[in-house]
Scaffold this active site. Structure first.
Site: not given
Ligand code: COA
Length: 630
Positions: A346, A558
């Site tokens: 990691h 995560s």
């Molecule tokens: N209404 C309708 N759709 C919505 C919504 C709402 N209120 N809120 C979010 N969505 C949609 C988004 O537009 C997105 O659409 P897509 O499927 O077309 O991409 C989808 O839902 C996913 O959004 P959401 O569930 O809110 O999550 P995210 O993709 O923004 O992810 C995190 C959130 C925290 C996971 C992300 O910001 C992050 O930081 N990821 C990295 C994590 C990481 O590093 N992990 C590894 C550790 S080893």
């Protein structure tokens, strides 16, 4: 309402890889990225107290409030540390990343196995024998090399989050790199920019190590057929009986040890010149490919969980734990029965870049059905890496076997495919799917323990140069109100839905705050480290019982999304906690849940079940409750 801010991965799957190097493109992109901000001191102090509310007693909270007031008073230690941190931010590319890598990884002394390195379970592939294993592995190597061309040529498409471009540096750190154990602190070496850069991979089969050149003399990657022939040579030369007694010694098991023990054992191992050269070849290789032997037979229901065990730690010394070099940043694992996946160290990267690489590789292996004609040019034999096993090294190997087997016995992992719905259901209710899943986890935990616990969800800081992660604290005042009301027969459904919406929105707001560099955890860590740097005594807020509670993450979670139907898995970060990773697809959600058997209070299967019930109950409530038009 909190605005979603999703990560946009360019669809670079299988696009023809540009053969032209775009020199300097990476650097100019990186230089255009903003620096990680230092949040205002007062903001973090207030948000920290608010985050403690659902997880500490009122008395503890009161004491923390007093400590915080003292910490942030005009002319106090907080202001001094904040000034120091702001100064550090002005003179570094990223005030946090170096501290973070040291503290979270290189100075963290528990074994990387289970405690730090995630495993990735891919869908079972369509083969079930040695030939199938070798053919698939050859395609897999070709797929990684195809991705590597994009890295080498700096043509990797930039990713976006909330319309902002992301730091791409992690992609440049995952190939040709390796962790090296130290006596008190490890290090990571990256040979990608060496001259000449590595041209070989490490292949492990039957606990024996080989260096396989994957580029021909002309610098062109070997064809799939050439790779297949080379892998066959490796497998036939390392199938039993072994060439010498030393060749059966499973040296790879050493890398599963506690880091201090491995640091000492490493010095013993590399005293010998042959061993030193073999280790150096492994460290410099582009990645490792582990051609695994069998795993214990399990019921159909447990096949995915067993694959998670294989990817996380290999199943113990009798199975595949020694068929690895766990210090290697990237290890692909292929079994004979169609099981495949990866394990990654990691320190250099988070899950998303690894998954993007693997998505590309999986797609590549699927599309590459046509056999390339065998090349007429003879290839040099893959190089067997020899080890001289001294009595000292033998003793270290035996100790490592014992520790690994205890750890393997202790870890319970469950992989669940929640097939009732995926992202589309929360979306149809105008809710963030990630926040919805996190609230289901809060509900599941509350249903099991009748309390809330400190919960960690990783948030990406890659909007900033060299950004890694911050913590989204999923247990909030709003989530606590929601979970306490959910099973209360005395509350109206409309009220429960209202509480659910508030909790989901609070979570999404926290996410937005975290990804824009305004969360509290890394800032507090920075203030603490600044005190160490300035040789000040540790401020009292960090010696407070509430701070220890805040960092005792009984739920470490995560989201790692992918295009492939896979799931990542990792161990709990505290003895009485759970590790939960999930991949929300549009119509189902893949989960992995882990816990330690030694802890009587935790139960991975029960949490997985309760989580499924919670997700279903939340949807039923939404479906059955008329709401004002959204
Ligand atoms: N209404 C309708 N759709 C919505 C919504 C709402 N209120 N809120 C979010 N969505 C949609 C988004 O537009 C997105 O659409 P897509 O499927 O077309 O991409 C989808 O839902 C996913 O959004 P959401 O569930 O809110 O999550 P995210 O993709 O923004 O992810 C995190 C959130 C925290 C996971 C992300 O910001 C992050 O930081 N990821 C990295 C994590 C990481 O590093 N992990 C590894 C550790 S080893």
């Amino acid at each position: 309402m909190a605005k979603p801010c999703r990560l946009v991965k360019p669809n670079h799957l299988m696009k023809p890889v540009s053969a032209t190097r775009v020199s300097g493109r990476y650097l100019s992109h990186q230089q255009g990225l903003p620096h990680l901000p230092v949040p205002p001191l007062q903001q973090t102090c207030e948000r920290y107290v608010a985050a403690l509310e659902p997880i500490v007693e009122e008395e503890e909270l009161q004491r923390t409030r007093e400590l915080m007031q003292d910490f942030q008073r005009a002319g106090g230690v907080g202001e001094r540390l904040q000034r120091g941190l702001e100064k550090r931010a002005r003179r570094t590319e990223n005030w946090l990343s170096e501290w973070w890598v040291q503290l979270a990884y290189l100075e963290y002394r528990l074994p990387v196995v289970v405690h730090s390195s995630p495993g990735l379970v891919l869908p079972r592939m369509n083969f079930s024998d040695k030939q199938g294993q070798i053919s698939f592995a050859a395609k897999l190597i070709a797929g990684v090399l195809d991705f590597k061309t994009m890295i080498d040529n700096e043509t990797l498409p930039v990713e976006f989050l909330g319309g902002k471009s992301l730091c791409m540096s992690q992609y440049y750190e995952v190939l040709s790199s390796c962790r090296i154990p130290g006596l008190k602190r490890d290090s990571v070496v990256n040979h990608a920019k060496g001259s000449p850069p590595p041209r070989h991979i490490t292949v492990v089969h039957n606990f024996q190590f080989f260096a396989l050149d994957v580029y021909g003399g002309d610098g062109v990657p070997l064809t799939v057929e050439q790779l297949r022939v080379q892998l066959e040579r490796i497998c036939s030369s390392s199938s039993s009986p072994p060439q010498s007694a030393d060749d059966v010694e499973p040296v790879g098991i050493l890398t599963t040890q506690h880091r201090d023990s491995w640091g000492k054992a490493y010095l013993n191992l590399v005293k010998d010149k042959t061993n030193r050269e073999s280790v150096s070849i492994i460290q410099r290789s582009i990645f490792a490919l582990c051609l695994d032997g069998a795993m214990p037979r399990v019921s159909d229901e447990m096949i995915r969980s067993s694959a998670a065990v294989q990817m996380l730690h290999g199943g113990g010394s009798e199975w595949n734990s020694a068929n690895r070099w766990f210090d290697k940043t990237l290890q692909f694992i292929v079994g004979e029965d169609g099981t495949c996946g990866a394990n990654y160290e990691h320190a250099p990267a988070e899950g998303p870049p690894i998954v993007a690489l693997i998505d590309h590789v999986v797609e590549y292996t699927r599309k590459l059905e046509t056999e390339t004609p065998p090349s007429s040019l003879p290839l040099p034999n893959p190089q067997k890496l020899h080890f001289n096993i001294t009595p000292e090294v033998k003793r270290d190997i035996e100790e490592a076997k014992q520790s690994m087997n205890i750890l393997a016995e202790d870890l319970d992992v469950r992989v669940v495919v929640f097939g009732h719905f995926g992202k589309s259901v929360p979306k149809s209710h105008k809710m963030s799917p990630d926040a919805f899943i996190q609230m289901a986890l809060q509900l599941a935990y509350y249903r099991m323990y009748q309390r809330c616990c400190a919960t960690y969800e990783s948030a990406s800081l890659r909007m900033f140069r060299l950004g890694r992660t911050d913590t989204i604290r999923s247990a909030s005042a709003a989530s606590a109100a929601f979970v306490k009301a959910f099973d209360d027969a005395g509350r109206q459904n409309t009220e429960k839905v209202d509480l659910m919406e508030r909790a989901v929105h609070a979570h999404r707001s926290y996410t937005n705050m975290a990804i824009s560099g305004q969360a509290i955890d890394r800032h507090l860590l920075g203030l603490k480290m600044q005190a160490v740097d300035e040789q000040l005594s540790t401020p009292r807020i960090f010696r407070d019982a509430a701070y220890a509670k805040a960092l005792h993450y009984q739920l470490s979670t995560s989201q790692v999304p992918s295009q492939t139907d896979c799931v990542m898995c990792f161990g709990p970060v505290v003895p009485d906690g759970y590790g939960v990773c999930y991949n929300p697809m549009s119509d189902h959600i893949n989960f992995s849940v882990s816990a330690f058997n030694a802890c009587e209070e935790t139960d991975a299967a029960r949490l997985a079940r309760t989580l499924e019930e919670s997700l279903l109950d939340m949807r039923t409530l939404l479906d059955q409750t008329p709401r004002a038009k959204l």
